[in-house]
Design a protein around this motif. Structure first.
Motif, PDB file in Angstrom:
ATOM      1  N   THR A  21       0.833  -1.207   0.000  1.00 49.33           N
ATOM      2  CA  THR A  21       0.000   0.000   0.000  1.00 49.33           C
ATOM      3  C   THR A  21       0.866   1.256   0.000  1.00 49.33           C
ATOM      4  O   THR A  21       0.584   2.211  -0.721  1.00 49.33           O
ATOM      5  CB  THR A  21      -0.918   0.022   1.238  1.00 49.33           C
ATOM      6  N   LEU A  28      -4.920   1.510  -7.706  1.00 50.59           N
ATOM      7  CA  LEU A  28      -5.754   0.318  -7.563  1.00 50.59           C
ATOM      8  C   LEU A  28      -5.028  -0.783  -6.799  1.00 50.59           C
ATOM      9  O   LEU A  28      -5.638  -1.482  -5.988  1.00 50.59           O
ATOM     10  CB  LEU A  28      -6.204  -0.175  -8.935  1.00 50.59           C
ATOM     11  N   TYR A  29      -3.716  -0.918  -7.019  1.00 43.49           N
ATOM     12  CA  TYR A  29      -2.949  -1.877  -6.226  1.00 43.49           C
ATOM     13  C   TYR A  29      -2.922  -1.458  -4.762  1.00 43.49           C
ATOM     14  O   TYR A  29      -3.020  -2.288  -3.855  1.00 43.49           O
ATOM     15  CB  TYR A  29      -1.516  -1.983  -6.748  1.00 43.49           C
ATOM     16  N   SER A  32      -6.334  -2.226  -3.196  1.00 48.12           N
ATOM     17  CA  SER A  32      -6.520  -3.673  -3.037  1.00 48.12           C
ATOM     18  C   SER A  32      -5.707  -4.206  -1.865  1.00 48.12           C
ATOM     19  O   SER A  32      -6.209  -4.981  -1.049  1.00 48.12           O
ATOM     20  CB  SER A  32      -6.107  -4.405  -4.313  1.00 48.12           C
ATOM     21  N   SER A  33      -4.464  -3.785  -1.774  1.00 50.06           N
ATOM     22  CA  SER A  33      -3.628  -4.258  -0.670  1.00 50.06           C
ATOM     23  C   SER A  33      -4.078  -3.677   0.664  1.00 50.06           C
ATOM     24  O   SER A  33      -3.960  -4.334   1.703  1.00 50.06           O
ATOM     25  CB  SER A  33      -2.158  -3.949  -0.934  1.00 50.06           C
ATOM     26  N   THR A  62     -13.137  -2.624   6.045  1.00 45.87           N
ATOM     27  CA  THR A  62     -12.967  -3.181   4.714  1.00 45.87           C
ATOM     28  C   THR A  62     -14.060  -2.679   3.787  1.00 45.87           C
ATOM     29  O   THR A  62     -13.812  -2.429   2.605  1.00 45.87           O
ATOM     30  CB  THR A  62     -12.953  -4.719   4.781  1.00 45.87           C
ATOM     31  N   MET A  66     -13.441  -0.703   0.393  1.00 44.79           N
ATOM     32  CA  MET A  66     -14.039  -1.139  -0.871  1.00 44.79           C
ATOM     33  C   MET A  66     -14.781   0.018  -1.553  1.00 44.79           C
ATOM     34  O   MET A  66     -14.791   0.116  -2.785  1.00 44.79           O
ATOM     35  CB  MET A  66     -14.993  -2.313  -0.638  1.00 44.79           C
ATOM     36  N   TYR A  69     -12.187   1.883  -3.154  1.00 43.15           N
ATOM     37  CA  TYR A  69     -11.751   1.115  -4.313  1.00 43.15           C
ATOM     38  C   TYR A  69     -12.666   1.388  -5.507  1.00 43.15           C
ATOM     39  O   TYR A  69     -12.185   1.581  -6.623  1.00 43.15           O
ATOM     40  CB  TYR A  69     -11.764  -0.371  -3.962  1.00 43.15           C
TER      41      TYR A  69
END
Length: 192
Positions: A21, A28-29, A32-33, A62, A66, A69
């Motif tokens: 992170t 986006l990585y 996600s991490s 989370t 999301m 995200y």
């Protein structure tokens, strides 16, 4: 033995995810991490038999990541790298270190002072029931005040977002959207 292996496994995975992170340039990585790291943190709560906190960690944190995200997928081009430019990197480094030190001291001070709050629990019922009893008896007023504050913040956000949307983009022609975008970028340049 199982708890020790699980602890070290989840500790390694959590540190690895948060390292990704911090070090990646792809948003986006990073998101996600970050979500994976939050899920791995919830495993620590389950190992400590704090089921309620583990579920809250998954659902609240989370879920929030999301949502970020989803916004990241909509607003960022995943192929572009983000270039950060700090005016004074030494100041940023010092301030980040000071804030980190303060946060660590906040968590370490009660342990060092042996003043960790203890709340007696009922042995006959489960962990989630104990949290509910304490939350809705001893801490009922702060719980309700927090709910009202969140409601006011949500209404304020809706009102502020509504003031900026004087016309729907879906009803505009393509040329109008381009003109509107150029006007916004010129205003942003004037502000800088």
């Amino acid at each position: 033995m199982f708890e020790v292996v699980a602890f070290y496994l989840f500790a390694f995975l959590t540190i690895a995810m948060f390292s990704v992170t911090v070090t990646t340039k792809n948003p986006l990585y990073a998101l996600s991490s970050l979500a994976a790291g939050m899920i791995f943190i919830s495993a620590f709560f389950f190992l400590l038999d704090a089921d309620f906190l583990g579920v809250v960690q998954i659902v609240v944190y989370t879920g929030a990541v999301m949502a970020l995200y989803a916004f990241g997928m909509m607003f960022f081009n995943s192929l572009d790298d983000i270039k950060e430019s700090a005016a004074n990197p030494k100041t940023v480094f010092i301030l980040t270190g000071l804030v980190s030190l303060i946060v660590v001291m906040m968590f370490v001070a009660p342990i060092v002072g042996h003043q960790v709050a203890y709340c007696p629990v009922n042995e006959g019922i489960g962990n989630i029931q104990n949290v509910g009893i304490v939350l809705f008896t001893k801490y009922l007023v702060p719980f309700e005040v927090a709910a009202v504050m969140l409601l006011v913040a949500m209404i304020g956000g809706i009102i502020l977002a509504g003031k900026k949307m004087d016309r729907s983009i879906t009803q505009m022609a393509e040329e109008e959207i381009d003109d509107h975008h150029h006007t916004d970028s010129e205003i942003a340049k004037d502000i800088k």
